[in-house]
Design an enzyme around this catalytic site. Structure first.
Site, PDB file in Angstrom:
ATOM      1  N   LYS A 414     -38.221   2.765 -29.962  1.00 28.92           N
ATOM      2  CA  LYS A 414     -39.238   2.083 -30.758  1.00 28.92           C
ATOM      3  C   LYS A 414     -40.334   3.083 -31.121  1.00 28.92           C
ATOM      4  CE  LYS A 414     -42.276  -2.005 -30.450  1.00 28.92           C
ATOM      5  NZ  LYS A 414     -42.689  -3.129 -29.563  1.00 28.92           N
ATOM      6  N   SER A 493     -42.212  -7.499 -32.109  1.00 32.86           N
ATOM      7  CA  SER A 493     -42.601  -6.162 -32.565  1.00 32.86           C
ATOM      8  C   SER A 493     -41.498  -5.137 -32.339  1.00 32.86           C
ATOM      9  CB  SER A 493     -43.887  -5.711 -31.860  1.00 32.86           C
ATOM     10  OG  SER A 493     -43.672  -5.462 -30.493  1.00 32.86           O
ATOM     11  N   SER A 517     -41.775  -9.358 -26.996  1.00 33.77           N
ATOM     12  CA  SER A 517     -41.345  -8.411 -28.023  1.00 33.77           C
ATOM     13  C   SER A 517     -40.020  -7.715 -27.735  1.00 33.77           C
ATOM     14  CB  SER A 517     -42.436  -7.360 -28.262  1.00 33.77           C
ATOM     15  OG  SER A 517     -43.529  -7.957 -28.919  1.00 33.77           O
TER      16      SER A 517
END
Length: 817
Positions: A414, A493, A517
């Site tokens: 990420k 996210s 998330s």
């Protein structure tokens, strides 16, 4: 069949094939790229440019090939002035249409009402307006009919003489050639009439060219006429109307651009009734590449038209041939390595038996990203060093060095997980683009020590959605899309990691979770996500929200893969000492893979929090009931109708309000500390971030999202009495809620739909595992979450793995609209 390609154009030979094959083609300004060493037609119009699947790829290639060449000195010298400092990549802007003046000349868009092309092109013009362009229609290019009449406007006269001169010069420069002149080419064709299909095609143009005697009075007159047609035509129109570009279908405007040596870019626009692609070309004056790239890129990003070929047959015989090819290909694949849905165990077996190398695997995922990312926007950046890392892994394996489960396996991180390499770490924001971290994040360093290949960064909701943006949207990465139903929510996210894992764009991925998330994108994208106990994985080097809830965990296609990754990233880190030191006691000797047990449900006490199933929907609820029955059949004691509070909605509201109070102060403190530790950063504080967003309202979509949460956080002054009360309240809610329930009922886990109970886990620092559970009426995935108390990972893994093996729900994405 290739990553990128080059073509040449005299009049339409880049723009036309790009249009009809649903790819991007850039015809550069004449002289921007050297023609030295290129078999010529005419130096007035010949140019070399990229033909690629995306605007980004084409611009990368363009950046590499432009510049002065003393073997094409006159043209490249004259055009060198147009090359911008810093190259062309800087013009890849998602708002590139905003403020542009785009002309729509008459005479090109002549499709009848009701046709696909007529409808789609009108939609695209409306899209440009919506993106801020000023679209000016009904414009006339003077003498357009003459320009398009290449047989009578002097073009054929000039080209014939220029072709003979240029080709003879090229042939004479070869060290060896079977032919040394145009005359010899003509003779060769006559000697080989079958191979050269002389009966069908002939060589009249060659004969005409051979009969010319150089650039004489007639040729000079023709060239002057063409120059005047250009200056009085497109050049005059664009200057009078102050246009940044004209647009035309396919390569219809190529003669207009060609006679002036002007640039154009074709972008996929649609598909006709028979499935044949058509494109949209942006054309401009010499040196207009920067603004054309801005418009073409923005148009591509907002429309996302391109699809991979479907090989639709025109005749049955071809259909049979294609079918035969598919059968042979599939049969052949059975004897090799199956890349799609490959697990870590399968990958390691492939490495051992010689059917796979890390380099081949990385190439596969890079190709997947290239094909799918223009649609899904799951990956924000690929690692230029990935193939070198893969080659090193192959070499280590070849030397017999000991390797683990992740050795040579490509992983996406990420975009809030720092890497000290060529990759950026930006949390999706342009504000951090170019920032330099001191070191790899703790989890990234552990992955490298395990031999994993860092493939790139996945798109993250900007600032991990502390800024209230749409799920999966960031200024840098755009909008991540759900690969099962493109219009559905990708959720959370860590959406980029979830989508990339689901769509086979990486072997495994990492996400982060503050409150849902990891669990939410795993549920909505039919993958497995593990939210670890707080501190089980280091947060050092991760762009933070709050140390009280932030955790890093895997998002993968299977429980087994996720557990392999978890084993690699857990452990103490002196840069996150308090949390990792406290959680280290939970790490079992021998790691977590020992808990991958087919009978992992047997004897487990699983609590069903009924309040969270009320809004699951009719179809999912029916499926969840079947899954609870499956758990019972596999030996679990399912304790139904439990409630963590008398009113679950009120509980979640209580958590949310106190979480918000605490999180605002913690975010300011944490993000300022993170920014202060960077070796270099364009922003050094939360106040700087807010100011950056105000200065870049278009890129940051300030009108859509604002930055109220960032401003509220900036207005805090640390952890004061109000914040301490909120933090204490969250601890009370956790202790008197989930912790009390699980201890009193002696539960091994609770089960809830998707990520609906993420707040219960997040505020207590508790772990959870989401496993694919089903698909709703529209085909949108949903998951089931096994949650437990801190350190319960072993028993959660046992249950999740056994459930996955018993149900086998996951299917690859269908890419429905």
């Amino acid at each position: 069949m290739a990553a990128v390609t080059l073509g040449t154009e005299t009049d339409g030979s880049i723009l036309c094939p790009a249009s009809l094959n649903s790819v991007v083609g850039i015809k550069p300004t004449v002289g921007l790229t050297s023609r030295a060493g290129v078999v010529p037609i005419t130096p007035r119009q010949d140019t070399v440019g990229p033909i690629c699947r995306t605007v980004t790829d084409a611009v990368h290639v363009l950046d590499a090939i432009v510049g002065y060449d003393d073997l094409d000195g006159a043209a490249t010298s004259a055009s060198s002035e147009y090359i911008p400092h810093g190259g062309y990549l800087q013009f890849l802007k998602t708002d590139g249409l905003n403020g542009k003046r785009i002309g729509v000349p008459n005479g090109f868009f002549s499709y009848p009402n009701g046709t696909v092309q007529h409808t789609v092109y009108q939609q695209h013009l409306d899209t440009m307006r919506k993106q801020g362009a000023n679209v000016i229609e009904n414009l006339d290019i003077d003498n357009l009919n003459v320009i398009l009449d290449t047989l009578n406007n002097g073009q054929e006269i000039a080209l014939a003489a220029e072709f003979k001169l240029s080709l003879n010069s090229y042939l004479s420069d070869l060290q060896y050639s079977p032919v040394r002149s145009l005359a010899e080419i003509i003779a060769f064709n006559n000697a080989h009439p079958v191979e050269e299909k002389m009966d069908e095609i002939g060589q009249i143009i060659f004969l005409v060219a051979e009969n010319t005697t150089g650039i004489g009075a007639i040729e000079r007159e023709a060239i002057n006429k063409l120059n005047k047609l250009s200056s009085d035509g497109l050049e005059k129109l664009m200057r009078e109307h102050e246009l940044d570009a004209i647009v035309a279908p396919n390569s219809a405007a190529s003669p207009v651009l060609a006679i002036g040596g002007m640039p154009g870019i074709t972008v996929p626009a649609g598909y006709g009734e028979m499935g044949v692609p058509f494109g949209l070309s942006f054309g401009g004056l010499k040196g207009y590449e920067p603004r054309l790239i801005e418009m073409a890129y923005a148009f591509e990003q907002v429309t996302m038209v391109r699809k991979t070929p479907t090989f639709l047959p025109k005749h049955y015989g071809l259909a049979a041939a294609v079918l035969t090819l598919v059968v042979v290909t599939v049969a052949g694949a059975a004897h090799g390595f199956e890349f799609h849905e490959a697990t870590i165990d399968a990958i390691q077996l492939g490495f051992r038996n010689g059917s796979l190398t890390s380099t081949t695997l990385v190439r596969f995922y890079l190709d997947q990203i290239s094909r799918l990312n223009p649609l899904l926007r799951a990956v924000i950046e690929v690692n230029p060093d990935a193939l070198r890392q893969a080659a090193c892994a192959d070499a280590e394996r070849g030397r017999g060095q000991p390797t683990g489960a992740l050795h040579g396996v490509p992983v996406l991180l990420k975009d809030n997980i720092a890497t000290r390499d060529a990759l950026n770490t930006t949390a999706g924001s342009f504000a951090l683009l170019g920032s330099v971290v001191r070191r790899d994040a703790g989890v990234a360093a552990r992955l490298r020590r395990a031999g994993a290949v860092v493939l790139g960064k996945s798109n993250s909701s900007e600032w991990s959605e502390f800024r209230n943006v749409d799920n999966g949207w960031s200024a840098r990465g755009g909008q991540t899309r759900n690969p099962y139903v493109l219009s559905a929510d990708p959720c959370g996210s860590s959406a980029g990691s979830g989508v990339a894992a689901a769509a086979n764009m990486a072997a495994v991925t990492l996400g982060t979770d503050t409150d849902g998330s990891i669990l939410c994108p795993s549920s909505f994208n039919s993958v497995v996500g593990i939210r670890p106990t707080l501190g089980l994985t280091s947060r050092a080097g991760v762009v933070p929200i709050t140390p009280l809830q932030d955790t890093v965990g895997p998002i993968c296609r299977t429980v087994s893969d996720a557990v392999h990754v978890l084993d690699a990233i857990v452990g103490y880190d002196e840069l996150d000492a308090a949390a990792t030191g406290a959680a280290s006691k939970f790490i079992p000797p021998g790691g977590y893979t020992q808990f991958l047990k087919k009978d992992g449900l047997r004897g487990k006490r699983i609590g069903v929090l009924r309040g969270f199933f009320r809004h699951a929907g009719t179809q999912p609820l029916r499926v969840y009931e079947q899954h609870l029955a499956t758990m019972r059949k596999h030996g679990a004691v399912v304790v139904d109708n439990l409630h963590v509070a008398a009113n679950p909605t009120a509980l979640l509201d209580d958590i949310s309000s106190n979480e918000g109070i605490a999180m605002q102060a913690e975010f300011k403190l944490s993000i300022n500390a993170y920014l202060a530790d960077l070796l270099y950063s364009p922003v050094r504080s939360l106040a700087d971030i807010i100011a950056f967003n105000n200065k870049h309202p278009v890129e940051e979509r300030m009108k859509d999202f604002g930055q109220d949460d960032l401003i509220a956080a900036q207005n805090t002054t640390g952890i004061g009495p109000v914040e301490r009360v909120a933090i204490r309240r969250l601890k009370e809610l956790s202790a008197n809620g989930l912790q009390k329930l699980m201890k009193e009922r002696q539960l091994d886990a609770i089960v809830t739909p998707s990520s609906d109970a993420s707040s219960l886990l997040a505020t207590g620092g508790h772990p959870g595992i989401v496993v694919p559970a089903g698909y709703d009426e529209q085909g949108v995935p949903f998951g089931i979450c096994f949650g437990g108390l801190q350190g319960y990972e072993p028993r959660l893994i046992e249950m999740a793995y056994a459930f996955e093996r018993a149900t086998k729900v996951r299917m690859p994405p269908m890419f429905k609209p």
